[in-house]
Write an enzyme that holds these catalytic residues in place. Structure first.
Site, PDB file in Angstrom:
ATOM      1  N   CYS A 194       0.792  -1.094  -0.221  1.00 16.43           N
ATOM      2  CA  CYS A 194      -0.002  -0.106   0.162  1.00 16.43           C
ATOM      3  C   CYS A 194       0.881   1.116  -0.055  1.00 16.43           C
ATOM      4  O   CYS A 194       1.799   1.402   1.056  1.00 16.43           O
ATOM      5  CB  CYS A 194      -1.056  -0.003   1.209  1.00 16.43           C
ATOM      6  SG  CYS A 194      -1.766   1.548   1.508  1.00 16.43           S
ATOM      7  N   HIS A 216      -9.654  13.877   1.894  1.00 20.63           N
ATOM      8  CA  HIS A 216      -8.893  15.180   1.276  1.00 20.63           C
ATOM      9  C   HIS A 216      -9.564  16.410   1.849  1.00 20.63           C
ATOM     10  O   HIS A 216     -10.632  16.617   2.261  1.00 20.63           O
ATOM     11  CB  HIS A 216      -9.823  15.068   0.093  1.00 20.63           C
ATOM     12  CG  HIS A 216      -9.446  13.927  -0.832  1.00 20.63           C
ATOM     13  ND1 HIS A 216      -8.492  13.975  -1.723  1.00 20.63           N
ATOM     14  CD2 HIS A 216      -9.953  12.538  -0.918  1.00 20.63           C
ATOM     15  CE1 HIS A 216      -8.309  12.995  -2.656  1.00 20.63           C
ATOM     16  NE2 HIS A 216      -9.209  12.204  -2.058  1.00 20.63           N
ATOM     17  N   HIS A 248      -6.622   2.762   1.068  1.00 25.30           N
ATOM     18  CA  HIS A 248      -6.185   3.159   2.474  1.00 25.30           C
ATOM     19  C   HIS A 248      -6.867   4.654   2.898  1.00 25.30           C
ATOM     20  O   HIS A 248      -6.752   5.679   2.024  1.00 25.30           O
ATOM     21  CB  HIS A 248      -4.691   3.132   2.426  1.00 25.30           C
ATOM     22  CG  HIS A 248      -4.048   3.814   3.719  1.00 25.30           C
ATOM     23  ND1 HIS A 248      -3.103   2.978   4.383  1.00 25.30           N
ATOM     24  CD2 HIS A 248      -4.492   4.638   4.768  1.00 25.30           C
ATOM     25  CE1 HIS A 248      -2.672   3.527   5.723  1.00 25.30           C
ATOM     26  NE2 HIS A 248      -3.480   4.574   5.776  1.00 25.30           N
ATOM     27  N   ASP A 261      -1.159  16.433  -1.503  1.00 22.65           N
ATOM     28  CA  ASP A 261      -1.681  15.381  -2.570  1.00 22.65           C
ATOM     29  C   ASP A 261      -0.446  15.726  -3.820  1.00 22.65           C
ATOM     30  O   ASP A 261      -0.458  16.723  -4.133  1.00 22.65           O
ATOM     31  CB  ASP A 261      -2.906  15.641  -2.968  1.00 22.65           C
ATOM     32  CG  ASP A 261      -3.710  14.471  -3.773  1.00 22.65           C
ATOM     33  OD1 ASP A 261      -4.316  13.830  -3.343  1.00 22.65           O
ATOM     34  OD2 ASP A 261      -3.205  14.383  -5.239  1.00 22.65           O
ATOM     35  N   HIS A 278      -8.443   7.821   3.296  1.00 28.14           N
ATOM     36  CA  HIS A 278      -7.878   9.255   3.391  1.00 28.14           C
ATOM     37  C   HIS A 278      -8.932  10.469   3.235  1.00 28.14           C
ATOM     38  O   HIS A 278      -9.902  10.071   2.659  1.00 28.14           O
ATOM     39  CB  HIS A 278      -6.837   9.189   2.325  1.00 28.14           C
ATOM     40  CG  HIS A 278      -7.418   8.768   0.775  1.00 28.14           C
ATOM     41  ND1 HIS A 278      -7.459   7.472   0.542  1.00 28.14           N
ATOM     42  CD2 HIS A 278      -7.989   9.542  -0.095  1.00 28.14           C
ATOM     43  CE1 HIS A 278      -7.975   7.403  -0.571  1.00 28.14           C
ATOM     44  NE2 HIS A 278      -8.152   8.657  -1.253  1.00 28.14           N
ATOM     45  N   ASN A 311     -13.748   9.596  -0.292  1.00 25.91           N
ATOM     46  CA  ASN A 311     -14.145   8.721  -1.361  1.00 25.91           C
ATOM     47  C   ASN A 311     -14.233   7.253  -0.894  1.00 25.91           C
ATOM     48  O   ASN A 311     -13.141   6.721  -0.249  1.00 25.91           O
ATOM     49  CB  ASN A 311     -13.298   8.935  -2.569  1.00 25.91           C
ATOM     50  CG  ASN A 311     -13.417  10.348  -3.271  1.00 25.91           C
ATOM     51  OD1 ASN A 311     -14.666  10.967  -3.107  1.00 25.91           O
ATOM     52  ND2 ASN A 311     -12.395  11.032  -3.742  1.00 25.91           N
TER      53      ASN A 311
HETATM   54  P1  5GP Z   1      -8.849   9.111  -4.024  1.00 26.25           P
HETATM   55  O1  5GP Z   1      -9.010   9.218  -5.566  1.00 26.25           O
HETATM   56  O2  5GP Z   1      -8.524   7.464  -3.802  1.00 26.25           O
HETATM   57  O3  5GP Z   1      -9.931   9.420  -3.034  1.00 26.25           O
HETATM   58  O4  5GP Z   1      -7.671   9.835  -3.739  1.00 26.25           O
HETATM   59  C1  5GP Z   1      -6.254   9.436  -3.852  1.00 26.25           C
HETATM   60  C2  5GP Z   1      -5.534  10.643  -4.034  1.00 26.25           C
HETATM   61  O5  5GP Z   1      -4.106  10.326  -3.904  1.00 26.25           O
HETATM   62  C3  5GP Z   1      -5.420  11.180  -5.419  1.00 26.25           C
HETATM   63  O6  5GP Z   1      -5.788  12.442  -5.163  1.00 26.25           O
HETATM   64  C4  5GP Z   1      -4.095  11.027  -5.855  1.00 26.25           C
HETATM   65  O7  5GP Z   1      -3.626  12.273  -6.538  1.00 26.25           O
HETATM   66  C5  5GP Z   1      -3.125  11.024  -4.395  1.00 26.25           C
HETATM   67  N1  5GP Z   1      -2.137  10.250  -4.488  1.00 26.25           N
HETATM   68  C6  5GP Z   1      -1.803   9.043  -5.123  1.00 26.25           C
HETATM   69  N2  5GP Z   1      -0.692   8.336  -4.825  1.00 26.25           N
HETATM   70  C7  5GP Z   1       0.017   9.173  -4.662  1.00 26.25           C
HETATM   71  C8  5GP Z   1       1.391   9.458  -3.865  1.00 26.25           C
HETATM   72  O8  5GP Z   1       2.256   8.345  -4.190  1.00 26.25           O
HETATM   73  N3  5GP Z   1       1.775  10.558  -3.109  1.00 26.25           N
HETATM   74  C9  5GP Z   1       1.027  11.395  -2.813  1.00 26.25           C
HETATM   75  N4  5GP Z   1       1.265  12.649  -2.210  1.00 26.25           N
HETATM   76  N5  5GP Z   1      -0.348  11.615  -3.488  1.00 26.25           N
HETATM   77  C10 5GP Z   1      -0.945  10.510  -3.903  1.00 26.25           C
HETATM   78 ZN    ZN Z   2      -2.139   1.268   3.787  1.00 24.96          ZN
END
Ligand code: 5GP
Ligand code: ZN
Length: 111
Positions: free
Chosen positions: A3, A101, A97, A29, A99, A86
């Site tokens: 992860c 925002h 995992h 992000d 999170h 989300n």
């Molecule tokens: P989700 O779409 O799952 O709600 O949001 C995942 C977020 O994680 C996205 O906005 C994406 O830009 C961010 N993200 C994905 N991989 C990485 C990473 O390796 N580092 C950072 N800082 N953000 C990440």
């Molecule tokens: Zn994790």
């Protein structure tokens, strides 16, 4: 553990960390959708809200309080910000995992 957010929490891969305590870490992000776009995560691997257990109640409260503190530090507490979780495919969850925002620094139209 493959992860990516666990790896960030364990400092195995770099991220711009803006806040950390025992159970929580917050970082910028990598693809920000607004001037302020921070992800606030539990260090513990919980895939999504669907996987929360009753014992995680306090942790989820702490996540919101951490986000509020960061919003103030980032100077968006007065101008306004959005906190988003989300959950699953239709919501566009791409990292399994949990999170939160924290998004702000510009006017955010709905949808
Ligand atoms: P989700 O779409 O799952 O709600 O949001 C995942 C977020 O994680 C996205 O906005 C994406 O830009 C961010 N993200 C994905 N991989 C990485 C990473 O390796 N580092 C950072 N800082 N953000 C990440
Ligand atoms: Zn994790």
């Amino acid at each position: 553990m493959s992860c990516i957010f666990c790896k960030i929490a364990n400092k195995e891969i770099p991220a711009e960390i803006v806040y950390e305590n025992n159970g929580i870490i917050a970082f910028k992000d990598v693809e920000p959708v607004a001037p302020v776009h921070i992800l606030v995560i539990p260090k513990l691997h919980i895939p999504s809200v669907n996987h929360l257990e009753l014992k995680d109640k306090t942790l989820m409260g702490e996540l919101i309080f951490a986000a509020r503190k960061i919003a103030k530090e980032q100077n968006v507490d007065k101008s306004g910000y959005r906190l988003i979780l989300n959950i699953g495919k239709d919501a566009g969850q791409t990292v399994d995992h949990l999170h939160l925002h924290l998004i702000g620094g510009r006017k955010l139209p709905w949808a």
